[in-house]
Scaffold this motif. Sequence first.
Motif, PDB file in Angstrom:
ATOM      1  N   GLU A 273       4.422  -5.999   7.886  1.00  0.00           N
ATOM      2  CA  GLU A 273       4.727  -4.804   8.676  1.00  0.00           C
ATOM      3  C   GLU A 273       5.707  -3.950   7.878  1.00  0.00           C
ATOM      4  OE1 GLU A 273       6.534  -3.544  12.959  1.00  0.00           O
ATOM      5  OE2 GLU A 273       5.795  -5.609  12.723  1.00  0.00           O
ATOM      6  N   TYR A 274       5.348  -2.694   7.711  1.00  0.00           N
ATOM      7  CA  TYR A 274       6.179  -1.779   6.935  1.00  0.00           C
ATOM      8  C   TYR A 274       6.711  -0.669   7.829  1.00  0.00           C
ATOM      9  CZ  TYR A 274       3.766  -3.668   2.776  1.00  0.00           C
ATOM     10  OH  TYR A 274       3.249  -4.474   1.793  1.00  0.00           O
TER      11      TYR A 274
ATOM     12  N   ASP B 201      -9.242 -14.382  -0.579  1.00  0.00           N
ATOM     13  CA  ASP B 201      -9.505 -14.273   0.861  1.00  0.00           C
ATOM     14  C   ASP B 201      -8.220 -14.444   1.658  1.00  0.00           C
ATOM     15  OD1 ASP B 201     -12.128 -13.998   0.238  1.00  0.00           O
ATOM     16  OD2 ASP B 201     -12.728 -16.040   0.822  1.00  0.00           O
TER      17      ASP B 201
ATOM     18  N   GLN C  30       0.028 -10.736   6.761  1.00  0.00           N
ATOM     19  CA  GLN C  30       0.340  -9.541   7.558  1.00  0.00           C
ATOM     20  C   GLN C  30       1.733  -9.035   7.191  1.00  0.00           C
ATOM     21  OE1 GLN C  30      -1.331  -7.801   9.967  1.00  0.00           O
ATOM     22  NE2 GLN C  30      -3.195  -8.989   9.607  1.00  0.00           N
TER      23      GLN C  30
ATOM     24  N   LYS D  92     -11.191  -8.890   9.067  1.00  0.00           N
ATOM     25  CA  LYS D  92     -10.936  -9.931   8.070  1.00  0.00           C
ATOM     26  C   LYS D  92     -12.170 -10.798   7.869  1.00  0.00           C
ATOM     27  CE  LYS D  92      -6.764  -8.702   7.541  1.00  0.00           C
ATOM     28  NZ  LYS D  92      -6.464  -7.915   6.363  1.00  0.00           N
ATOM     29  N   PRO D  93     -12.335 -11.270   6.664  1.00  0.00           N
ATOM     30  CA  PRO D  93     -13.474 -12.168   6.444  1.00  0.00           C
ATOM     31  C   PRO D  93     -13.211 -13.495   7.147  1.00  0.00           C
ATOM     32  CG  PRO D  93     -12.069 -12.072   4.483  1.00  0.00           C
ATOM     33  CD  PRO D  93     -11.507 -11.091   5.471  1.00  0.00           C
TER      34      PRO D  93
ATOM     35  N   VAL E  87      -5.561 -21.292   5.857  1.00  0.00           N
ATOM     36  CA  VAL E  87      -6.894 -21.333   5.232  1.00  0.00           C
ATOM     37  C   VAL E  87      -7.030 -22.619   4.400  1.00  0.00           C
ATOM     38  CG1 VAL E  87      -8.424 -20.193   3.567  1.00  0.00           C
ATOM     39  CG2 VAL E  87      -7.026 -18.818   5.141  1.00  0.00           C
ATOM     40  N   PRO E  88      -8.086 -23.373   4.631  1.00  0.00           N
ATOM     41  CA  PRO E  88      -8.275 -24.584   3.823  1.00  0.00           C
ATOM     42  C   PRO E  88      -8.351 -24.222   2.338  1.00  0.00           C
ATOM     43  CG  PRO E  88      -9.867 -24.500   5.617  1.00  0.00           C
ATOM     44  CD  PRO E  88      -9.166 -23.180   5.616  1.00  0.00           C
TER      45      PRO E  88
ATOM     46  N   ALA F  56     -12.479 -16.550   6.664  1.00  0.00           N
ATOM     47  CA  ALA F  56     -12.047 -17.189   5.431  1.00  0.00           C
ATOM     48  C   ALA F  56     -12.407 -18.671   5.372  1.00  0.00           C
ATOM     49  CB  ALA F  56     -10.548 -17.028   5.271  1.00  0.00           C
ATOM     50  N   ASN F  57     -12.735 -19.183   6.477  1.00  0.00           N
ATOM     51  CA  ASN F  57     -12.819 -20.619   6.587  1.00  0.00           C
ATOM     52  C   ASN F  57     -14.234 -21.185   6.500  1.00  0.00           C
ATOM     53  OD1 ASN F  57     -12.255 -23.193   7.039  1.00  0.00           O
ATOM     54  ND2 ASN F  57     -11.277 -22.929   9.031  1.00  0.00           N
TER      55      ASN F  57
ATOM     56  N   PRO G   8       0.825  -1.209   0.000  1.00  0.00           N
ATOM     57  CA  PRO G   8       0.000   0.000   0.000  1.00  0.00           C
ATOM     58  C   PRO G   8       0.862   1.263   0.000  1.00  0.00           C
ATOM     59  CG  PRO G   8       0.074  -0.939   2.203  1.00  0.00           C
ATOM     60  CD  PRO G   8       0.912  -1.837   1.330  1.00  0.00           C
ATOM     61  N   TYR G   9       2.140   1.112   0.272  1.00  0.00           N
ATOM     62  CA  TYR G   9       3.038   2.269   0.370  1.00  0.00           C
ATOM     63  C   TYR G   9       3.881   2.432  -0.889  1.00  0.00           C
ATOM     64  CZ  TYR G   9       2.034   2.209   5.368  1.00  0.00           C
ATOM     65  OH  TYR G   9       1.412   2.252   6.573  1.00  0.00           O
TER      66      TYR G   9
ATOM     67  N   ARG H 151     -21.354 -15.929  -3.949  1.00  0.00           N
ATOM     68  CA  ARG H 151     -20.528 -14.837  -4.443  1.00  0.00           C
ATOM     69  C   ARG H 151     -20.136 -15.009  -5.916  1.00  0.00           C
ATOM     70  NH1 ARG H 151     -14.660 -15.335  -1.530  1.00  0.00           N
ATOM     71  NH2 ARG H 151     -14.202 -17.520  -1.970  1.00  0.00           N
TER      72      ARG H 151
ATOM     73  N   GLU I  68      -5.686 -11.587   1.834  1.00  0.00           N
ATOM     74  CA  GLU I  68      -6.059 -10.550   2.800  1.00  0.00           C
ATOM     75  C   GLU I  68      -5.478 -10.819   4.184  1.00  0.00           C
ATOM     76  OE1 GLU I  68      -9.083  -8.100   2.691  1.00  0.00           O
ATOM     77  OE2 GLU I  68      -8.181  -7.952   0.688  1.00  0.00           O
ATOM     78  N   LEU I  69      -5.161 -12.073   4.450  1.00  0.00           N
ATOM     79  CA  LEU I  69      -4.703 -12.441   5.789  1.00  0.00           C
ATOM     80  C   LEU I  69      -3.183 -12.367   5.944  1.00  0.00           C
ATOM     81  CD1 LEU I  69      -7.055 -15.527   6.383  1.00  0.00           C
ATOM     82  CD2 LEU I  69      -7.381 -13.161   7.116  1.00  0.00           C
TER      83      LEU I  69
ATOM     84  N   GLY J 242       5.108   2.003  11.162  1.00  0.00           N
ATOM     85  CA  GLY J 242       4.558   0.865  11.872  1.00  0.00           C
ATOM     86  C   GLY J 242       3.580   0.061  11.058  1.00  0.00           C
ATOM     87  N   LYS J 243       2.828  -0.716  11.746  1.00  0.00           N
ATOM     88  CA  LYS J 243       1.943  -1.689  11.138  1.00  0.00           C
ATOM     89  C   LYS J 243       0.814  -1.005  10.391  1.00  0.00           C
ATOM     90  CE  LYS J 243       1.305  -6.288  12.798  1.00  0.00           C
ATOM     91  NZ  LYS J 243       1.454  -7.186  13.865  1.00  0.00           N
TER      92      LYS J 243
ATOM     93  N   LEU K 133       4.674   9.122   6.080  1.00  0.00           N
ATOM     94  CA  LEU K 133       3.560   8.297   6.525  1.00  0.00           C
ATOM     95  C   LEU K 133       3.828   7.816   7.931  1.00  0.00           C
ATOM     96  CD1 LEU K 133       3.296   6.176   3.324  1.00  0.00           C
ATOM     97  CD2 LEU K 133       1.469   7.624   4.190  1.00  0.00           C
TER      98      LEU K 133
ATOM     99  N   GLY L 190     -11.245 -17.490  -5.463  1.00  0.00           N
ATOM    100  CA  GLY L 190     -11.881 -16.895  -4.286  1.00  0.00           C
ATOM    101  C   GLY L 190     -11.082 -17.167  -3.025  1.00  0.00           C
ATOM    102  N   ILE L 191     -10.625 -18.394  -2.868  1.00  0.00           N
ATOM    103  CA  ILE L 191      -9.839 -18.734  -1.669  1.00  0.00           C
ATOM    104  C   ILE L 191      -8.518 -17.953  -1.684  1.00  0.00           C
ATOM    105  CG2 ILE L 191      -8.665 -20.593  -0.411  1.00  0.00           C
ATOM    106  CD1 ILE L 191     -10.766 -22.535  -1.572  1.00  0.00           C
TER     107      ILE L 191
END
Lengths: 820, 179
Positions: free
Chosen positions: A133-134, A125, A131, B15-16, A65-66, B18-19, A48-49, B43, A128-129, B8-9, B5, A121-122
């Motif tokens: 760190e910037y 999703d 993580q 979050k959706p 995630v399965p 997902a599972n 995003p930066y 969806r 998005e998970l 940090g984090k 900016l 789709g999986i």
Amino acid sequence: MSPEGDKKNWVGKPLPRKEENRLLRGRGKFADDIKMREMLYLRFVRSPYAHAKIVSVDVSAAEAVPGVVCTLTGAEVAPQVQPFIEIAPDPGGKIKDYALAVSKVRYQGEPVAAVMAESPGIADDAAELVQVEYEALDPVVDAEEALKDASILHEEAGTNRVWNGVFEYGDVEKALKEAASVVSIDRLHFHRFSSTPLENNVVIAQWNPKDERIYYWCNNSFPSFAIQFLSAHLNVHIDRIRVETSDIGGSFGIKITSYPQMAVCALASKKAGGRPIKWVETRSEHITSSAHGNERTFRDTRVALDKDGVITAIASRHIDDCGAYPRYEPLGCVIWSQVFPGVYRFKNARIDFTQTVTNKCPVGPNRGYSRMQHLWFLERVVDICAHELGIPADEMRLRNYIRPEEFPYTTPNGCVYDSGNYPKMLQVAKGLIGWDDWKKKQAAARKEGHLIGLGIGTTLDSGTNNFGQSQIVNPGAPFSGNSQGANCKLDIYGEVVVAVGSCPQGQGHETTAAQVVADVLNIHPDLITVRTGFDTERNVHTGFSGTYASQFAVSGLSAVHGAAQKLKAEMKRLAAFVLETQEDDIEFGTGAQGPELRAKSTGKSINYWGLANIVNVNSAVLPVEMHDVTLNCRYIWRAPFKVPDKVRKYGNLTLTYASQLHIAVVEIDRDTFIPHILDYVAVDDCGTVINPPIVEGQVYGATAHGIGAALMESCVYDAVGNMLTSTFSDYTPITAVNMPKVKYGHIETPSPHSYSGAKGMGEGGAAPIHTISAALQDALFAEGIIVDDSFNNADSLFRAMVGKEIGQVGKLVKLERRAQ
Amino acid sequence: MPKKLAKGKKAAEPKPAANAAIEEIPISVQVNGKPHSLSVEPRTLLVEFLRENLDLTGTHVGCDTTYCGACTVVMNGAAVKSCTMFAVQADGAEILTVEGLEKDGQLHPIQKAFGDSYGLQCGYCTPGLMLSAFQLLSRNRQPSEKDIRKAIAGNTCRCTGYQNIFKAIESAAQNMKGV
Ligand code: FES
Ligand code: FES
């Protein structure tokens, strides 16, 4: 049988396109249409930066995630690969470029990690998970700021400057000293945009553990360039990489630079045990992180003119912004010099050219690549000088154009313009638009306060590069010349099959190649199959094969023509043997048994099936002295280039120079500041034409791209490097409601540099950008405004006209007249 | 102008889940005259359903903001962007895609006109454009140039500059007169 005397010429005819049959029926095969057993879907996690350190990347939640099979991060990829080849010498050559960001991100949208899952789709999703760190760093968005090196993108290079070189010819100082007048222009700016093909990038890759080969099905438009980068990057023998393309939904150069994503997909497949990986780019990904066109700033321009307004010298400083990674750059630092003087006669010039990285999307070749920026600059210079000296814009051009009798014309930097007639194009364009009438209407409208301008843009579409120009940017670069391959064969049952190393995206290569072969063999083009797309396994590619840089009519069709001639010679020899006659007794045509060869003296004939039969499955009847006849003829065409003089930066850089001249009439609405095109004409000269409607279609397409870029399409960044036009809804590609009706004109000055007289075309040299800038300028001179940017919309016109923030003549332009 | 900016984090977004097992929903649609009954995830977009479930890959995707119209199909007589509808919303509908334009191997007059007028180059936009033209010409057999422009305003073509598309739709209108 139709004798050769009745020979039809298919070249030059408006033959309907062979491609239509499948495309009209929804049966085109585009990369996204491919589905494979065990296929996984890849989703990128993006920054995003614009500029930040990567502190940590945590993929554990995504991997849990399965349906997620694996993930990849930059840190994991880096030790497995070599950084991508850099074309630049140092300092640019020191840059380390990986397909996934390793310790830093350098533009918004840069891929940081990839997630592979059983369904798109999986993968979405799970991505998005991830993580990340910037730690934010100072972003550098402006090219001139970047050159101050206050914040450095690539520490290993030690500077943001990628490349610098001075292109100097003639005696600029003398010309400036002796000039009757000197016009100075402080700053001009060519904006960032992208031709954004309607189909996004798509890659399917499989690193197959069974044979240790990498298979690609994708829409990269210069696959032979991609495999050179991928082989070195992945440490894989180049023959172990197979790239296939089929129908491609447009590229305009942009899809040349998908090789980093191709690398990630292969590595992901390897990690997933050889399962095929599919990546389908979204539009927002495409706009933020595929490739943009080069942005360029022109500083401290000084133009020397004689008493008649003839330009005698130009000196200027050009700063090119290539975004975060050079990738195909710094080739753009020399490619502009293919059209060094544009269409003009001046002999003395000094351009100090610098390229810098910034925290924006990397650039890539974009229709009109690197030349359009320079041609726009020259057209702005001509219009501004004309105005300062009180010479009408059309008259100014006539005084400065290279004259028709001067072709072939050698430019100050050694390029040879093959043919052209710019004054005639101007005359045709003026006739089509009704120049004199519009001039009268303009004068009348001005009295009523309407802001109407007429603008002329003359441009060049240089085609078939001499890759030796890479040595001007890097004397160690192992490239020169240009070549293309083709194969023409009679298959076992006598079918004529043609393969060529191009990689078309709508340019109708299947049709024009068939036209060329049809003329050589004197048969109907419907009897000729031209293979669709590109495939390394066809063995017809050279290191330059692809579709880019306005060259197919020259390099591609020369290769096809050469292969067809070779096949024809073999067929003739074989037929003479079978029919017991001399080769010069043989004629080609079509008889009751289909296409055949006939002995004129006896009337005996053999059809293609008969010839193919002997060579392929009945070879015992073939005498030993004919064993070299294969009816399977590969031909490599090579362009007649020399390596340029790297020190003087001198030599012929391109084989053909198609040209276009456009005229636009534009009105700026007094209340809304919206510019409207009232009338538009495009005149084209690409030498001998192979298929007129295909050429006309290319002209229209390039015109729409140019008008879009001039008025609607811009890659806008804010001060911290957020991209503000990252969807089609923000980027607003030109639509049917914005596109004016274009009047089309055409002249033909055949090229002495190609076998057919054709010149490569299709990029169009961005004529509309020059033309619309010129028309707006014509409307605004009286308001004291200089059109100093290639992108103009209601907002920028308002800021210039009402806010007086930009484009103020007093700040930008100075005229110095000398007593003679 | 913010120069720096926040360090940090990046703020964690909700979050959706997902599972969670996703329940599929049965739908029935007629596509190009053929009935299909299938179950789809809620969806699933209509365009995904057509391409992935029915293998009708003539309908394309070119954007993610309902701008480009590469995905245009005709649903119950109206041109719709199939990327902007869920498949479940099409339950019970009659859909026409590019694959359904020809009849018994004969091209539809719109297809023929696009070919004859060189109304396509790469062909990626063409299915969507032809279906927008289909809607226009089924409602208006004598469209003006303005009508044509308006009808295809939601269909982006990056190759042709639209000129030959205007010609194609004009000539299709001519050829369909009295049909
Ligand atoms: S994909 Fe549906 S509008 Fe672009
Ligand atoms: S023909 Fe390529 S997008 Fe329309």
